[in-house]
Design a protein around this motif. Structure first.
Motif, PDB file in Angstrom:
ATOM      1  N   LEU A  90      62.113 -51.606   4.901  1.00 18.30           N
ATOM      2  CA  LEU A  90      62.479 -50.199   5.074  1.00 18.30           C
ATOM      3  C   LEU A  90      61.478 -49.470   5.968  1.00 18.30           C
ATOM      4  O   LEU A  90      61.867 -48.748   6.887  1.00 18.30           O
ATOM      5  CB  LEU A  90      62.572 -49.505   3.714  1.00 18.30           C
ATOM      6  N   ALA A  91      60.196 -49.670   5.710  1.00 12.53           N
ATOM      7  CA  ALA A  91      59.151 -48.963   6.459  1.00 12.53           C
ATOM      8  C   ALA A  91      59.115 -49.383   7.927  1.00 12.53           C
ATOM      9  O   ALA A  91      58.851 -48.555   8.800  1.00 12.53           O
ATOM     10  CB  ALA A  91      57.786 -49.204   5.813  1.00 12.53           C
ATOM     11  N   LEU A 104      70.654 -51.576  -4.592  1.00 13.50           N
ATOM     12  CA  LEU A 104      71.053 -50.723  -5.712  1.00 13.50           C
ATOM     13  C   LEU A 104      69.847 -50.132  -6.426  1.00 13.50           C
ATOM     14  O   LEU A 104      69.815 -48.932  -6.710  1.00 13.50           O
ATOM     15  CB  LEU A 104      71.920 -51.508  -6.702  1.00 13.50           C
ATOM     16  N   ARG A 105      68.854 -50.951  -6.702  1.00 17.41           N
ATOM     17  CA  ARG A 105      67.648 -50.469  -7.397  1.00 17.41           C
ATOM     18  C   ARG A 105      66.952 -49.376  -6.561  1.00 17.41           C
ATOM     19  O   ARG A 105      66.526 -48.359  -7.098  1.00 17.41           O
ATOM     20  CB  ARG A 105      66.691 -51.617  -7.678  1.00 17.41           C
ATOM     21  N   THR A 164      65.433 -43.781  -5.791  1.00 17.29           N
ATOM     22  CA  THR A 164      65.047 -42.779  -4.789  1.00 17.29           C
ATOM     23  C   THR A 164      66.120 -41.756  -4.450  1.00 17.29           C
ATOM     24  O   THR A 164      65.796 -40.651  -4.032  1.00 17.29           O
ATOM     25  CB  THR A 164      64.641 -43.452  -3.463  1.00 17.29           C
ATOM     26  N   ARG A 165      67.373 -42.150  -4.530  1.00 14.13           N
ATOM     27  CA  ARG A 165      68.489 -41.306  -4.079  1.00 14.13           C
ATOM     28  C   ARG A 165      68.252 -40.827  -2.634  1.00 14.13           C
ATOM     29  O   ARG A 165      68.608 -39.728  -2.245  1.00 14.13           O
ATOM     30  CB  ARG A 165      68.711 -40.099  -4.982  1.00 14.13           C
ATOM     31  N   ASP A 166      67.642 -41.688  -1.846  1.00 14.01           N
ATOM     32  CA  ASP A 166      67.342 -41.398  -0.450  1.00 14.01           C
ATOM     33  C   ASP A 166      68.640 -41.053   0.282  1.00 14.01           C
ATOM     34  O   ASP A 166      69.485 -41.922   0.497  1.00 14.01           O
ATOM     35  CB  ASP A 166      66.670 -42.624   0.179  1.00 14.01           C
ATOM     36  N   PRO A 167      68.823 -39.792   0.684  1.00 11.00           N
ATOM     37  CA  PRO A 167      70.099 -39.385   1.283  1.00 11.00           C
ATOM     38  C   PRO A 167      70.382 -40.054   2.622  1.00 11.00           C
ATOM     39  O   PRO A 167      71.537 -40.116   3.053  1.00 11.00           O
ATOM     40  CB  PRO A 167      69.957 -37.871   1.439  1.00 11.00           C
ATOM     41  N   GLN A 168      69.359 -40.587   3.265  1.00 15.56           N
ATOM     42  CA  GLN A 168      69.553 -41.257   4.557  1.00 15.56           C
ATOM     43  C   GLN A 168      69.884 -42.741   4.401  1.00 15.56           C
ATOM     44  O   GLN A 168      70.344 -43.377   5.337  1.00 15.56           O
ATOM     45  CB  GLN A 168      68.301 -41.100   5.419  1.00 15.56           C
ATOM     46  N   PHE A 169      69.664 -43.274   3.218  1.00 11.78           N
ATOM     47  CA  PHE A 169      69.815 -44.715   3.049  1.00 11.78           C
ATOM     48  C   PHE A 169      71.232 -45.229   3.308  1.00 11.78           C
ATOM     49  O   PHE A 169      71.386 -46.241   4.011  1.00 11.78           O
ATOM     50  CB  PHE A 169      69.329 -45.189   1.679  1.00 11.78           C
ATOM     51  N   PRO A 170      72.284 -44.624   2.776  1.00 16.86           N
ATOM     52  CA  PRO A 170      73.626 -45.181   3.043  1.00 16.86           C
ATOM     53  C   PRO A 170      73.919 -45.311   4.540  1.00 16.86           C
ATOM     54  O   PRO A 170      74.451 -46.345   4.982  1.00 16.86           O
ATOM     55  CB  PRO A 170      74.568 -44.190   2.361  1.00 16.86           C
ATOM     56  N   GLU A 171      73.538 -44.316   5.325  1.00 14.88           N
ATOM     57  CA  GLU A 171      73.776 -44.395   6.766  1.00 14.88           C
ATOM     58  C   GLU A 171      72.852 -45.413   7.429  1.00 14.88           C
ATOM     59  O   GLU A 171      73.234 -46.036   8.423  1.00 14.88           O
ATOM     60  CB  GLU A 171      73.631 -43.018   7.413  1.00 14.88           C
ATOM     61  N   ARG A 172      71.658 -45.596   6.896  1.00 16.19           N
ATOM     62  CA  ARG A 172      70.759 -46.637   7.421  1.00 16.19           C
ATOM     63  C   ARG A 172      71.361 -48.019   7.191  1.00 16.19           C
ATOM     64  O   ARG A 172      71.243 -48.900   8.048  1.00 16.19           O
ATOM     65  CB  ARG A 172      69.381 -46.558   6.758  1.00 16.19           C
ATOM     66  N   ALA A 190      77.572 -47.189 -11.729  1.00 14.80           N
ATOM     67  CA  ALA A 190      78.110 -45.847 -11.986  1.00 14.80           C
ATOM     68  C   ALA A 190      77.687 -44.818 -10.951  1.00 14.80           C
ATOM     69  O   ALA A 190      78.470 -43.946 -10.581  1.00 14.80           O
ATOM     70  CB  ALA A 190      77.714 -45.375 -13.381  1.00 14.80           C
ATOM     71  N   ASP A 191      76.464 -44.914 -10.461  1.00  7.81           N
ATOM     72  CA  ASP A 191      75.981 -43.917  -9.513  1.00  7.81           C
ATOM     73  C   ASP A 191      75.777 -44.488  -8.115  1.00  7.81           C
ATOM     74  O   ASP A 191      75.021 -43.946  -7.314  1.00  7.81           O
ATOM     75  CB  ASP A 191      74.702 -43.259 -10.016  1.00  7.81           C
ATOM     76  N   LEU A 192      76.479 -45.563  -7.810  1.00  3.21           N
ATOM     77  CA  LEU A 192      76.386 -46.171  -6.486  1.00  3.21           C
ATOM     78  C   LEU A 192      76.847 -45.182  -5.412  1.00  3.21           C
ATOM     79  O   LEU A 192      77.864 -44.496  -5.577  1.00  3.21           O
ATOM     80  CB  LEU A 192      77.260 -47.433  -6.428  1.00  3.21           C
ATOM     81  N   PHE A 193      76.099 -45.116  -4.325  1.00  2.00           N
ATOM     82  CA  PHE A 193      76.467 -44.247  -3.203  1.00  2.00           C
ATOM     83  C   PHE A 193      77.799 -44.689  -2.606  1.00  2.00           C
ATOM     84  O   PHE A 193      78.189 -45.846  -2.717  1.00  2.00           O
ATOM     85  CB  PHE A 193      75.374 -44.268  -2.122  1.00  2.00           C
TER      86      PHE A 193
END
Length: 177
Positions: free
Chosen positions: A13-14, A51-52, A57-65, A110-113
């Motif tokens: 990620l980094a 998923l973990r 983090t609920r990183d809002p940029q992650f799904p688009e990444r 349940a909370d998958l983006f």
């Protein structure tokens, strides 16, 4: 061992190397606990890393990444068949997890983006169409004789049809199937 894998995930990620993680390059390979060789253990990689990470983090940029990394491998990864194969399996497993989210609203997913994989499906469909002959000849992974008479092509068609017909899309079934 898990802490080391967490560190590898954090490095991917980094260093903006999510694409290398998705294809399972040596440093980013998630070990599989089964008899069949795969380029990446996508089920474990998704559940234990993607998923973990999302849940923590609920990183809002992650799904688009994630989408961007899939598009990157489909556009430029040197081993075209590997890129196509892993992209199809990532899309399939993501859609399977979304279906579990719907059927088990209190379950693991349940909370998958939710992210639009339409662009990935279009790129994947195009790559399948362009590389059909090479995929038919490729007997790696699920394309082995134990599973297919048409190399990677047959399992990729099963995956594409399953995603479209049983998991609600996106549709990446090639026109020349």
């Amino acid at each position: 061992m898990s802490a080391n894998l967490d560190n590898v995930w954090q490095l991917a990620l980094a260093n903006d190397e999510l694409d290398k993680f998705l294809v399972g390059e040596r440093f980013y390979f998630q070990e599989a606990q089964n008899d069949n060789e795969e380029p990446q253990n996508i089920v474990a990689a998704f559940d234990l890393r993607v998923l973990r990470y999302w849940q923590q983090t609920r990183d809002p940029q992650f799904p688009e990444r994630l989408v961007a990394a899939l598009l990157k491998i489909l556009a430029s990864y040197p081993d075209r068949n590997r890129a196509i194969y892993v992209a199809a399996v990532w899309v399939w497993y993501y859609r399977l997890c979304l279906s579990k989210k719907q059927t088990q609203p209190e379950g693991l997913y349940a909370d998958l983006f939710e992210v639009d994989m339409g662009a990935v499906a279009l790129a994947l469909q195009r790559q399948l169409e362009l590389n059909k002959a090479e995929l038919v000849q490729d007997t790696r992974w699920a394309g082995g004789s134990w599973n297919s008479q048409n190399g990677l092509w047959a399992p990729l068609m099963r995956t594409a049809l399953g995603v479209r017909d049983q998991l609600g899309g996106p549709d990446f079934v090639p026109v020349n199937r």
